[in-house]
Motif scaffolding. Structure first.
Motif, mmCIF file in Angstrom:
data_model
loop_
_atom_site.group_PDB
_atom_site.id
_atom_site.type_symbol
_atom_site.label_atom_id
_atom_site.label_comp_id
_atom_site.label_asym_id
_atom_site.label_seq_id
_atom_site.Cartn_x
_atom_site.Cartn_y
_atom_site.Cartn_z
ATOM 1 N N GLY A 58 0.797 -1.218 0.000
ATOM 2 C CA GLY A 58 0.000 0.000 0.000
ATOM 3 C C GLY A 58 0.825 1.261 0.000
ATOM 4 O O GLY A 58 0.412 2.282 0.538
ATOM 5 N N CYS A 59 2.001 1.205 -0.611
ATOM 6 C CA CYS A 59 2.887 2.366 -0.698
ATOM 7 C C CYS A 59 3.316 2.578 -2.143
ATOM 8 O O CYS A 59 3.018 1.761 -3.023
ATOM 9 C CB CYS A 59 4.131 2.152 0.169
ATOM 10 N N GLY A 60 4.024 3.666 -2.372
ATOM 11 C CA GLY A 60 4.613 3.933 -3.665
ATOM 12 C C GLY A 60 6.120 3.930 -3.556
ATOM 13 O O GLY A 60 6.687 3.741 -2.477
ATOM 14 N N GLY A 61 6.770 4.154 -4.665
ATOM 15 C CA GLY A 61 8.218 4.218 -4.682
ATOM 16 C C GLY A 61 8.686 4.619 -6.059
ATOM 17 O O GLY A 61 7.896 4.832 -6.974
ATOM 18 N N ALA A 62 9.999 4.738 -6.210
ATOM 19 C CA ALA A 62 10.592 5.067 -7.508
ATOM 20 C C ALA A 62 11.806 4.185 -7.719
ATOM 21 O O ALA A 62 12.489 3.799 -6.760
ATOM 22 C CB ALA A 62 10.985 6.543 -7.556
ATOM 23 N N LEU A 63 12.082 3.868 -8.973
ATOM 24 C CA LEU A 63 13.257 3.055 -9.284
ATOM 25 C C LEU A 63 14.517 3.884 -9.094
ATOM 26 O O LEU A 63 14.799 4.809 -9.863
ATOM 27 C CB LEU A 63 13.185 2.543 -10.714
ATOM 28 N N TYR A 64 15.277 3.548 -8.058
ATOM 29 C CA TYR A 64 16.571 4.190 -7.799
ATOM 30 C C TYR A 64 17.621 3.552 -8.695
ATOM 31 O O TYR A 64 18.468 4.213 -9.277
ATOM 32 C CB TYR A 64 16.930 4.021 -6.327
ATOM 33 N N LYS A 65 17.565 2.250 -8.801
ATOM 34 C CA LYS A 65 18.293 1.464 -9.787
ATOM 35 C C LYS A 65 17.266 0.505 -10.381
ATOM 36 O O LYS A 65 16.165 0.362 -9.842
ATOM 37 C CB LYS A 65 19.455 0.704 -9.141
ATOM 38 N N LYS A 66 17.617 -0.155 -11.450
ATOM 39 C CA LYS A 66 16.633 -1.017 -12.098
ATOM 40 C C LYS A 66 16.184 -2.167 -11.212
ATOM 41 O O LYS A 66 15.122 -2.747 -11.425
ATOM 42 C CB LYS A 66 17.171 -1.527 -13.436
ATOM 43 N N ASP A 67 16.976 -2.494 -10.192
ATOM 44 C CA ASP A 67 16.590 -3.564 -9.271
ATOM 45 C C ASP A 67 16.471 -3.086 -7.830
ATOM 46 O O ASP A 67 16.468 -3.889 -6.898
ATOM 47 C CB ASP A 67 17.571 -4.731 -9.353
ATOM 48 N N ILE A 68 16.375 -1.757 -7.634
ATOM 49 C CA ILE A 68 16.234 -1.194 -6.287
ATOM 50 C C ILE A 68 15.183 -0.089 -6.304
ATOM 51 O O ILE A 68 15.255 0.840 -7.125
ATOM 52 C CB ILE A 68 17.560 -0.632 -5.749
#
Length: 260
Positions: A58-68
């Motif tokens: 139930g959260c969001g996020g952004a790709l810091y690296k393609k696998d993180i």
């Protein structure tokens, strides 16, 4: 997110996580409150923000690296192996057939996080997602002006439903001095940055936690300056949203990512 302006306040995620620090908190390890999928937002176009990630807790996020994935600390419970989280990327509609879904492998919560300040975390994915990453600010140069917010959270306070569609909005920078007029010492100056309209009406909300607040740099590229963290209610007049100040933790985030 929801919170009484005088009694309790909670983070802006819809996740169930670690033990809450506030007695009436609705969010994991929450000593604060947070903003909406974007209250007062409009639909984002496909591929407009290709770095955006929806997290199954139930959260969001952004790709810091393609696998993180870079998200908020209050969205995860601990540092260590964790295969329970599903990251969804590549679509603005979570139900679209082209959605990319990848399980988590590990999580790393900001060292010393205790529910106040330092609200960042990294999620290592089981495999890379072939989508553009979002560069993070390494200094305070871009901590001003107008920012973009985006997420799949609630569209109004207390809705509790979230949104299947990615919404976006713009919010202006609010100085620590003005932000403290409402939050007082609850605001961790130097670790948090505020944004919003004095009249209210546009904000992040419950379910948007961990998502990025970003703007264009001088080259025209998107740059992340904040992480959706908390706030009293959603889009209330005179109540800004509070975001983790990414530039403060850029070096720590880089070092942590190198260990995953």
């Amino acid at each position: 997110m929801l919170t009484s302006r005088t009694l309790t306040f909670v983070k802006r995620s819809a996740a169930i996580g670690a033990v809450a620090l506030a007695t009436a908190s609705l969010q994991p390890v929450a000593a604060h409150a947070a903003p909406a999928p974007i209250v007062g937002g409009t639909p984002a176009a496909q591929n407009e923000f290709p770095f955006m990630v929806h997290l199954s807790m139930g959260c969001g996020g952004a790709l810091y690296k393609k696998d993180i994935v870079l998200t908020a600390a209050h969205c995860v419970e601990f540092t260590g192996n964790d295969t329970s989280i599903t990251a969804t990327a590549g679509v603005v509609d979570l139900n679209a057939p082209g959605a990319i879904k990848v399980k988590s492998k590990k999580v790393l919560t900001a060292p010393g996080y205790n529910g106040k300040g330092k609200d960042w975390a990294l999620i290592k994915l089981a495999r890379p997602i072939d989508r553009p990453t979002l560069k993070i600010a390494t200094n305070t140069r871009y901590n001003k002006g107008t920012f973009t917010i985006a997420g799949w959270g609630d569209t109004k306070e207390n809705a509790g439903t979230g949104s299947d569609k990615l919404l976006k909005a713009k919010v202006p920078f609010i100085s620590d001095t003005k932000c403290k007029q409402h939050y007082g010492n609850r605001l961790v100056a130097g670790q948090e940055i505020c944004a919003g309209y004095p009249r209210g009406g546009i904000d992040t909300c419950q379910g948007d936690s961990g998502g990025p607040m970003f703007r264009k740099d001088d080259s025209g590229a998107w740059l992340q300056v904040g992480i959706v963290s908390w706030g009293d209610g959603c889009a209330r007049p005179g109540v800004p949203g509070v975001y983790t100040e990414v530039s403060k933790f850029a070096s720590a985030i880089s070092r942590a990512a190198a260990t995953l």
